[in-house]
Scaffold this motif. Sequence first.
Motif, PDB file in Angstrom:
ATOM      1  N   GLU A 133       0.828  -1.211   0.000  1.00 17.11           N
ATOM      2  CA  GLU A 133       0.000   0.000   0.000  1.00 17.11           C
ATOM      3  C   GLU A 133       0.862   1.260   0.000  1.00 17.11           C
ATOM      4  OE1 GLU A 133      -3.224   0.412  -0.264  1.00 17.11           O
ATOM      5  OE2 GLU A 133      -3.649  -1.723  -0.447  1.00 17.11           O
ATOM      6  N   ARG A 134       1.921   1.249   0.845  1.00 18.06           N
ATOM      7  CA  ARG A 134       2.814   2.404   0.897  1.00 18.06           C
ATOM      8  C   ARG A 134       3.497   2.626  -0.449  1.00 18.06           C
ATOM      9  NH1 ARG A 134       7.945   3.388   1.462  1.00 18.06           N
ATOM     10  NH2 ARG A 134       8.446   1.185   1.577  1.00 18.06           N
ATOM     11  N   LYS A 135       3.949   1.535  -1.051  1.00 16.68           N
ATOM     12  CA  LYS A 135       4.593   1.644  -2.353  1.00 16.68           C
ATOM     13  C   LYS A 135       3.607   2.153  -3.401  1.00 16.68           C
ATOM     14  CE  LYS A 135       7.429  -0.971  -5.615  1.00 16.68           C
ATOM     15  NZ  LYS A 135       8.009  -2.295  -5.935  1.00 16.68           N
ATOM     16  N   LYS A 136       2.371   1.664  -3.293  1.00 15.14           N
ATOM     17  CA  LYS A 136       1.346   2.120  -4.236  1.00 15.14           C
ATOM     18  C   LYS A 136       1.090   3.617  -4.086  1.00 15.14           C
ATOM     19  CE  LYS A 136      -3.394   1.056  -5.665  1.00 15.14           C
ATOM     20  NZ  LYS A 136      -4.588   0.214  -5.380  1.00 15.14           N
ATOM     21  N   ILE A 137       1.010   4.077  -2.808  1.00 17.30           N
ATOM     22  CA  ILE A 137       0.792   5.503  -2.564  1.00 17.30           C
ATOM     23  C   ILE A 137       1.976   6.327  -3.080  1.00 17.30           C
ATOM     24  CG2 ILE A 137       0.552   7.236  -0.747  1.00 17.30           C
ATOM     25  CD1 ILE A 137      -1.018   5.139   0.853  1.00 17.30           C
ATOM     26  N   GLU A 138       3.199   5.833  -2.826  1.00 19.01           N
ATOM     27  CA  GLU A 138       4.381   6.544  -3.318  1.00 19.01           C
ATOM     28  C   GLU A 138       4.387   6.602  -4.844  1.00 19.01           C
ATOM     29  OE1 GLU A 138       7.767   4.696  -1.674  1.00 19.01           O
ATOM     30  OE2 GLU A 138       7.509   5.555   0.346  1.00 19.01           O
ATOM     31  N   ASP A 139       3.995   5.488  -5.482  1.00 23.52           N
ATOM     32  CA  ASP A 139       3.925   5.498  -6.943  1.00 23.52           C
ATOM     33  C   ASP A 139       2.891   6.503  -7.438  1.00 23.52           C
ATOM     34  OD1 ASP A 139       5.860   3.562  -7.004  1.00 23.52           O
ATOM     35  OD2 ASP A 139       4.445   1.893  -7.182  1.00 23.52           O
ATOM     36  N   MET A 140       1.746   6.559  -6.736  1.00 19.76           N
ATOM     37  CA  MET A 140       0.721   7.534  -7.119  1.00 19.76           C
ATOM     38  C   MET A 140       1.249   8.959  -6.975  1.00 19.76           C
ATOM     39  SD  MET A 140      -2.661   5.770  -5.420  1.00 19.76           S
ATOM     40  CE  MET A 140      -3.691   7.176  -5.801  1.00 19.76           C
ATOM     41  N   LYS A 141       1.957   9.222  -5.849  1.00 22.41           N
ATOM     42  CA  LYS A 141       2.527  10.555  -5.656  1.00 22.41           C
ATOM     43  C   LYS A 141       3.538  10.884  -6.752  1.00 22.41           C
ATOM     44  CE  LYS A 141       2.025  10.841  -0.621  1.00 22.41           C
ATOM     45  NZ  LYS A 141       2.752  10.961   0.665  1.00 22.41           N
ATOM     46  N   GLU A 142       4.380   9.900  -7.080  1.00 24.44           N
ATOM     47  CA  GLU A 142       5.382  10.128  -8.110  1.00 24.44           C
ATOM     48  C   GLU A 142       4.729  10.380  -9.463  1.00 24.44           C
ATOM     49  OE1 GLU A 142       9.187  10.601  -9.652  1.00 24.44           O
ATOM     50  OE2 GLU A 142       8.458  10.499  -7.578  1.00 24.44           O
ATOM     51  N   ASN A 143       3.662   9.620  -9.744  1.00 26.47           N
ATOM     52  CA  ASN A 143       2.948   9.832 -11.004  1.00 26.47           C
ATOM     53  C   ASN A 143       2.305  11.214 -11.046  1.00 26.47           C
ATOM     54  OD1 ASN A 143       3.610   7.264 -11.914  1.00 26.47           O
ATOM     55  ND2 ASN A 143       1.794   6.323 -11.030  1.00 26.47           N
ATOM     56  N   GLU A 144       1.723  11.628  -9.888  1.00 25.65           N
ATOM     57  CA  GLU A 144       1.125  12.957  -9.830  1.00 25.65           C
ATOM     58  C   GLU A 144       2.186  14.049 -10.014  1.00 25.65           C
ATOM     59  OE1 GLU A 144      -1.963  13.937  -9.710  1.00 25.65           O
ATOM     60  OE2 GLU A 144      -2.744  11.889  -9.735  1.00 25.65           O
ATOM     61  N   ARG A 145       3.363  13.841  -9.390  1.00 26.65           N
ATOM     62  CA  ARG A 145       4.438  14.818  -9.535  1.00 26.65           C
ATOM     63  C   ARG A 145       4.889  14.902 -10.990  1.00 26.65           C
ATOM     64  NH1 ARG A 145       9.624  15.249 -10.087  1.00 26.65           N
ATOM     65  NH2 ARG A 145       9.860  12.991 -10.249  1.00 26.65           N
ATOM     66  N   ILE A 146       5.055  13.728 -11.620  1.00 30.47           N
ATOM     67  CA  ILE A 146       5.466  13.715 -13.025  1.00 30.47           C
ATOM     68  C   ILE A 146       4.406  14.387 -13.900  1.00 30.47           C
ATOM     69  CG2 ILE A 146       5.954  12.199 -14.977  1.00 30.47           C
ATOM     70  CD1 ILE A 146       7.175  10.218 -12.979  1.00 30.47           C
ATOM     71  N   LYS A 147       3.137  14.088 -13.581  1.00 34.39           N
ATOM     72  CA  LYS A 147       2.049  14.695 -14.355  1.00 34.39           C
ATOM     73  C   LYS A 147       2.044  16.211 -14.201  1.00 34.39           C
ATOM     74  CE  LYS A 147      -2.977  14.481 -14.897  1.00 34.39           C
ATOM     75  NZ  LYS A 147      -4.225  13.858 -14.385  1.00 34.39           N
ATOM     76  N   ALA A 148       2.214  16.690 -12.927  1.00 37.86           N
ATOM     77  CA  ALA A 148       2.243  18.138 -12.693  1.00 37.86           C
ATOM     78  C   ALA A 148       3.440  18.783 -13.398  1.00 37.86           C
ATOM     79  CB  ALA A 148       2.296  18.420 -11.192  1.00 37.86           C
ATOM     80  N   THR A 149       4.589  18.091 -13.371  1.00 36.49           N
ATOM     81  CA  THR A 149       5.776  18.625 -14.053  1.00 36.49           C
ATOM     82  C   THR A 149       5.547  18.727 -15.560  1.00 36.49           C
ATOM     83  OG1 THR A 149       7.167  17.614 -12.340  1.00 36.49           O
ATOM     84  CG2 THR A 149       8.251  18.323 -14.365  1.00 36.49           C
ATOM     85  N   LYS A 150       4.916  17.687 -16.112  1.00 40.56           N
ATOM     86  CA  LYS A 150       4.628  17.714 -17.545  1.00 40.56           C
ATOM     87  C   LYS A 150       3.654  18.843 -17.890  1.00 40.56           C
ATOM     88  CE  LYS A 150       5.505  12.820 -18.523  1.00 40.56           C
ATOM     89  NZ  LYS A 150       4.888  11.552 -18.974  1.00 40.56           N
ATOM     90  N   GLU A 151       2.619  18.993 -17.041  1.00 40.13           N
ATOM     91  CA  GLU A 151       1.668  20.075 -17.292  1.00 40.13           C
ATOM     92  C   GLU A 151       2.346  21.441 -17.212  1.00 40.13           C
ATOM     93  OE1 GLU A 151      -1.441  19.551 -14.496  1.00 40.13           O
ATOM     94  OE2 GLU A 151      -2.365  17.852 -15.564  1.00 40.13           O
ATOM     95  N   LEU A 152       3.270  21.590 -16.250  1.00 33.83           N
ATOM     96  CA  LEU A 152       4.003  22.847 -16.143  1.00 33.83           C
ATOM     97  C   LEU A 152       4.873  23.088 -17.371  1.00 33.83           C
ATOM     98  CD1 LEU A 152       4.696  25.298 -14.407  1.00 33.83           C
ATOM     99  CD2 LEU A 152       6.486  23.933 -13.317  1.00 33.83           C
ATOM    100  N   GLU A 153       5.523  22.032 -17.859  1.00 37.28           N
ATOM    101  CA  GLU A 153       6.343  22.172 -19.052  1.00 37.28           C
ATOM    102  C   GLU A 153       5.486  22.533 -20.264  1.00 37.28           C
ATOM    103  OE1 GLU A 153       9.546  22.128 -19.386  1.00 37.28           O
ATOM    104  OE2 GLU A 153       9.943  21.740 -17.267  1.00 37.28           O
ATOM    105  N   VAL A 154       4.309  21.901 -20.351  1.00 36.57           N
ATOM    106  CA  VAL A 154       3.399  22.228 -21.460  1.00 36.57           C
ATOM    107  C   VAL A 154       2.959  23.678 -21.376  1.00 36.57           C
ATOM    108  CG1 VAL A 154       1.121  21.737 -22.426  1.00 36.57           C
ATOM    109  CG2 VAL A 154       2.612  19.854 -21.774  1.00 36.57           C
ATOM    110  N   TRP A 155       2.650  24.116 -20.133  1.00 35.57           N
ATOM    111  CA  TRP A 155       2.230  25.516 -19.956  1.00 35.57           C
ATOM    112  C   TRP A 155       3.362  26.477 -20.350  1.00 35.57           C
ATOM    113  CZ3 TRP A 155       4.048  29.317 -16.593  1.00 35.57           C
ATOM    114  CH2 TRP A 155       3.260  30.471 -16.514  1.00 35.57           C
ATOM    115  N   LYS A 156       4.588  26.154 -19.937  1.00 35.42           N
ATOM    116  CA  LYS A 156       5.731  26.985 -20.307  1.00 35.42           C
ATOM    117  C   LYS A 156       5.910  27.025 -21.829  1.00 35.42           C
ATOM    118  CE  LYS A 156       8.483  26.461 -16.086  1.00 35.42           C
ATOM    119  NZ  LYS A 156       9.753  25.951 -15.538  1.00 35.42           N
ATOM    120  N   GLU A 157       5.751  25.852 -22.460  1.00 34.54           N
ATOM    121  CA  GLU A 157       5.894  25.798 -23.906  1.00 34.54           C
ATOM    122  C   GLU A 157       4.820  26.634 -24.602  1.00 34.54           C
ATOM    123  OE1 GLU A 157       7.694  24.717 -27.443  1.00 34.54           O
ATOM    124  OE2 GLU A 157       8.367  24.456 -25.362  1.00 34.54           O
TER     125      GLU A 157
END
Length: 376
Positions: A140-164
């Motif tokens: 469960e902890r690993k799953k939550i960490e993976d979800m957080k990492e995916n959310e962070r990656i998603k937010a980073t991608k959205e920020l990069e798209v916004w910058k672009e």
Amino acid sequence: MPLQVSDYSWQQTKTAVFISVPLRGVCVRDADVFCTENYLKVNFPPFLFEVFLYAPIDEESSKAKIGNNTIIFTLHKKEVAMWDTLSVSGADKEMMQRIREKSILQAQERAKEATEAKAAARREDQKYTLNVMMKIEEEERKKIEDMKENERIKATKELEVWKERQRKAEEQKRFQRKEKSHQQEKQIEEERKKLKHKSLTRNSASRNLATKGRNSENIFFEKLKEDSIPAPRSVGSIQINFTPRAFPTALRESQVAEEEEWLHKQAEAQRAMNTDIPELCDLKEEEKNPEWLKDKGNTLFATENYLAAINAYNLAIRLNNKIPLLYLNRAACHLKLKNLHKAIEDSSKAYRIMKLHLRLIHPTKLYKMMLRRFGI
């Protein structure tokens, strides 16, 4: 005193002994059976059946079947042989008592071993259950960490798209401005060619008209230059006069001394307000400066001492709560300490102060500045 049952029957083979004991109307649940390798007893009040076996048996594999007012024992011998009798012959009371006590001790030891085995099995089950729960929690902890990492990656991608997108929008604006300026230059060039063509096609006799045309052309270009270049600002100076402080009463009735004393008391009260903060009592004079405290907090932040940096920023904010950079720096410390709510609160305060002071700042520009501040 219980009644001994003597009308029993028994048979044997080389490997087993079969004993049939009548119950004589006694309820089955009242029968108490006790069996060891050398001793067999059945107690069903008021009757008692007891036999001291001729040879040892395997009590683990032996069985007893109760039904039809009869109990039938199937006893498996430990050694393959034929018995001469069912019970030991020539046994006196002391020998029978020793056999009983030995059988009871053996039964107690087996019960103790069974209890210990059951406790060990329970401990193993608990250990296994704990390991399973730990594995589930780890998953469960690993799953939550993976979800957080995916959310962070998603937010980073959205920020990069916004910058672009912002970059493309800026490029598009620059391109539009360049196109507009190019069109204006083209229009000016066309106007110039038209005027030149008109001047060449005029008759040589109408020189005055040609001269007038050239003058109008010059006026046209001067007008264009005047429209493109703003006029310089006029230079001037403003004289400010301050009215002196005047007492409302006449000099002979004036209370100048009392008013000066009142002003002195107001200044003392203002200085006392600055020393109401207990932390300022033992500080040096330079440590009471918000800018000095801000630099001190920045130094502590650089050394990753975030709690001490927060204390420095707190004191600086108490001294002057109108500096937005103090809130931004404290928000960066809270972000490093994973205090997300406090970081958002300080960022909002900084935005409100900057909006109040500047009034023209755009939220996107502030957001970029905060991203650069937090190192994102």
